[in-house]
Design a protein around this motif. Structure first.
Motif, mmCIF file in Angstrom:
data_model
loop_
_atom_site.group_PDB
_atom_site.id
_atom_site.type_symbol
_atom_site.label_atom_id
_atom_site.label_comp_id
_atom_site.label_asym_id
_atom_site.label_seq_id
_atom_site.Cartn_x
_atom_site.Cartn_y
_atom_site.Cartn_z
ATOM 1 N N ARG A 2 37.035 31.892 -17.181
ATOM 2 C CA ARG A 2 38.316 32.604 -17.148
ATOM 3 C C ARG A 2 39.384 31.780 -16.440
ATOM 4 O O ARG A 2 40.554 31.775 -16.855
ATOM 5 C CB ARG A 2 38.120 33.940 -16.438
ATOM 6 C CG ARG A 2 37.317 34.948 -17.247
ATOM 7 C CD ARG A 2 37.029 36.201 -16.439
ATOM 8 N NE ARG A 2 36.375 37.226 -17.251
ATOM 9 C CZ ARG A 2 35.843 38.335 -16.772
ATOM 10 N NH1 ARG A 2 35.895 38.581 -15.457
ATOM 11 N NH2 ARG A 2 35.268 39.219 -17.566
ATOM 12 N N THR A 40 46.694 28.009 -9.316
ATOM 13 C CA THR A 40 46.102 28.279 -10.622
ATOM 14 C C THR A 40 45.169 27.154 -11.041
ATOM 15 O O THR A 40 44.066 27.395 -11.554
ATOM 16 C CB THR A 40 47.210 28.474 -11.676
ATOM 17 O OG1 THR A 40 48.055 29.565 -11.286
ATOM 18 C CG2 THR A 40 46.624 28.760 -13.041
ATOM 19 N N GLN A 86 46.575 28.472 -20.215
ATOM 20 C CA GLN A 86 47.708 29.342 -20.533
ATOM 21 C C GLN A 86 48.906 29.032 -19.635
ATOM 22 O O GLN A 86 50.052 29.019 -20.097
ATOM 23 C CB GLN A 86 47.299 30.799 -20.388
ATOM 24 C CG GLN A 86 46.292 31.263 -21.423
ATOM 25 C CD GLN A 86 45.790 32.669 -21.159
ATOM 26 O OE1 GLN A 86 46.210 33.321 -20.200
ATOM 27 N NE2 GLN A 86 44.878 33.144 -21.998
ATOM 28 N N SER A 89 40.674 29.141 -18.804
ATOM 29 C CA SER A 89 41.597 29.718 -19.783
ATOM 30 C C SER A 89 42.947 30.038 -19.149
ATOM 31 O O SER A 89 44.008 29.797 -19.746
ATOM 32 C CB SER A 89 40.990 30.989 -20.385
ATOM 33 O OG SER A 89 39.781 30.706 -21.057
ATOM 34 N N THR A 90 42.903 30.559 -17.918
ATOM 35 C CA THR A 90 44.149 30.869 -17.212
ATOM 36 C C THR A 90 44.965 29.607 -16.962
ATOM 37 O O THR A 90 46.199 29.603 -17.115
ATOM 38 C CB THR A 90 43.840 31.565 -15.879
ATOM 39 O OG1 THR A 90 43.130 32.779 -16.136
ATOM 40 C CG2 THR A 90 45.123 31.878 -15.114
#
Length: 395
Positions: free
Chosen positions: A217, A94, A224, A220-221
């Motif tokens: 994106r 990630t 999170q 942001s992932t």
């Protein structure tokens, strides 16, 4: 073809016991917690130097802990190890996505600039460079802003068609470079060169839009993920690992070298299965057979090479455990790893160019430029395979 076997141990040393593994895991867990604290102090701001360094350190520690749990799993509590490994792999993957998108865009714009033979062009105005100015990649980004990106001004000077003039209903397809595309920038522009230069501006803009969106994106992932209960559970387990390593009862007297040697043998077997004879030619025509396929699946020849890259990393980390984390890596091993990293980067860049070429209703010149870019990156894949072959077999 004979393979060069890399010795994972120093033959002058004696047995390496589980205490070395425990010390290594504690050290990596401590590095993980230190990086996490730095990331929280910087607030996770995109492009901030401290945030970039912290994310890199988190990934580095997570990879090493996960690899050690895999290689030396017979010496560790089985339930705990099998529970930790996929979580660390999830975290590392990630956190790697944002950097991968940025590096891929950098690589593709540099290649477009080189292939088009364009001069220095105006700076980008999308604001991305400013957000990354404080990061270690800032110097590279500044270089790209000054002269790497293929800008719209050059396209306009060459008579590029307005964006609205599309080929009705046509779809971009990946192609190959025409032989006339090579040549000095000062040479008169051939029709192929003109098509590439005109299309390069729009191709660069299309890639920048797509990969910048993917990077946003991914950021942001990652934020999170770092705020999720799943990550907090991983961090809690790593914090416990920093003080107590769940070794088995037999680990303290066991020798780590056979397990490290097994990791080396898995690497050697995987390399032996590679088509090194074919890759001995820098431009492997067989590898390009599927280059025009509409199938968006990964290139069929790439998977074994990616697997070798992962096995090489496991081998490297096993050597670190044996030598207390202070090993001086064999230069052949370093060269081989660098070649496989270049292979992965070029393979993923080619896939990104192919994906962009599948965008509906793009202009023919744009599709042509993306096709040339795809072929260029597949050639880079072959060159990386050739470099790996030379590093691995170097005597």
């Amino acid at each position: 073809m004979a393979q060069q076997h890399l010795d994972p141990t120093d033959p002058t040393t004696g047995p390496v016991t589980g205490d070395a593994l425990a010390g290594y895991l504690r050290a990596q867990a401590t590095e993980f917690l230190r990086a996490l604290r730095l990331h929280r102090e910087t607030g996770g701001a995109s492009g901030a130097e401290g945030t970039v360094d912290a994310a890199l350190a988190l990934r580095r520690s997570a990879r090493r802990i996960s690899a050690s749990l895999h290689t030396f799993r017979p010496l560790l509590d089985a339930e705990w190890s099998e529970e930790m490994r996929p979580e660390l792999a999830w975290l590392s993957g990630t956190l790697a996505l944002e950097h991968a998108c940025e590096a891929r865009l950098e690589r593709l714009l540099l290649a477009l600039h080189r292939l088009s033979g364009a001069g220095v062009l105006p700076a980008r105005t999308d604001g991305v460079a400013g957000r990354r100015a404080a990061s270690p990649a800032g110097a590279v980004e500044k270089s790209r802003a000054n002269g790497v990106a293929v800008g719209s001004r050059s396209a306009a000077a060459r008579g590029a068609a307005p964006e609205g003039e599309r080929a009705g209903g046509s779809r971009g397809r990946v192609g190959t470079a025409a032989p006339e595309t090579a040549g000095p920038p000062s040479a008169p522009a051939t029709p192929e060169r003109g098509n590439l230069t005109v299309g390069a501006a729009k191709a660069g803009a299309l890639l920048e839009r797509q990969l910048t969106l993917a990077r946003t994106r991914a950021h942001s992932t990652a934020l999170q993920a770092l705020g999720s209960s799943r990550f907090h559970a991983v961090a809690d387990k790593v914090a416990l690992l920093a003080s107590e390593v769940p070794l088995t009862a037999a680990a303290t007297a066991a020798d780590l070298r056979p397990l490290a040697r097994a990791a080396q043998e898995r690497l050697t077997d995987a390399v032996t299965a590679l088509p090194l004879v074919t890759a001995g030619h820098p431009y492997n025509a067989e590898a390009l057979i599927h280059g025009l396929s509409p199938d968006p699946a990964p290139h069929p020849q790439d998977a074994p090479w990616h697997q070798v890259r992962l096995l090489l990393r496991l081998h490297r980390y096993a050597v670190e455990v044996l030598r207390g984390g202070n090993s001086t890596m064999d230069v052949r091993l370093l060269a081989a790893g660098q070649a496989l990293n270049r292979h992965r980067d070029a393979s993923e860049a080619a896939a990104a160019a192919a994906q962009a070429a599948r965008t509906p209703r793009i202009a023919p010149a744009t599709a042509y430029a993306l096709g040339v870019l795809h072929a260029d990156q597949r050639h880079e894949v072959e060159a990386a395979r050739f470099a790996f072959q030379r590093a691995w077999q170097n005597t």
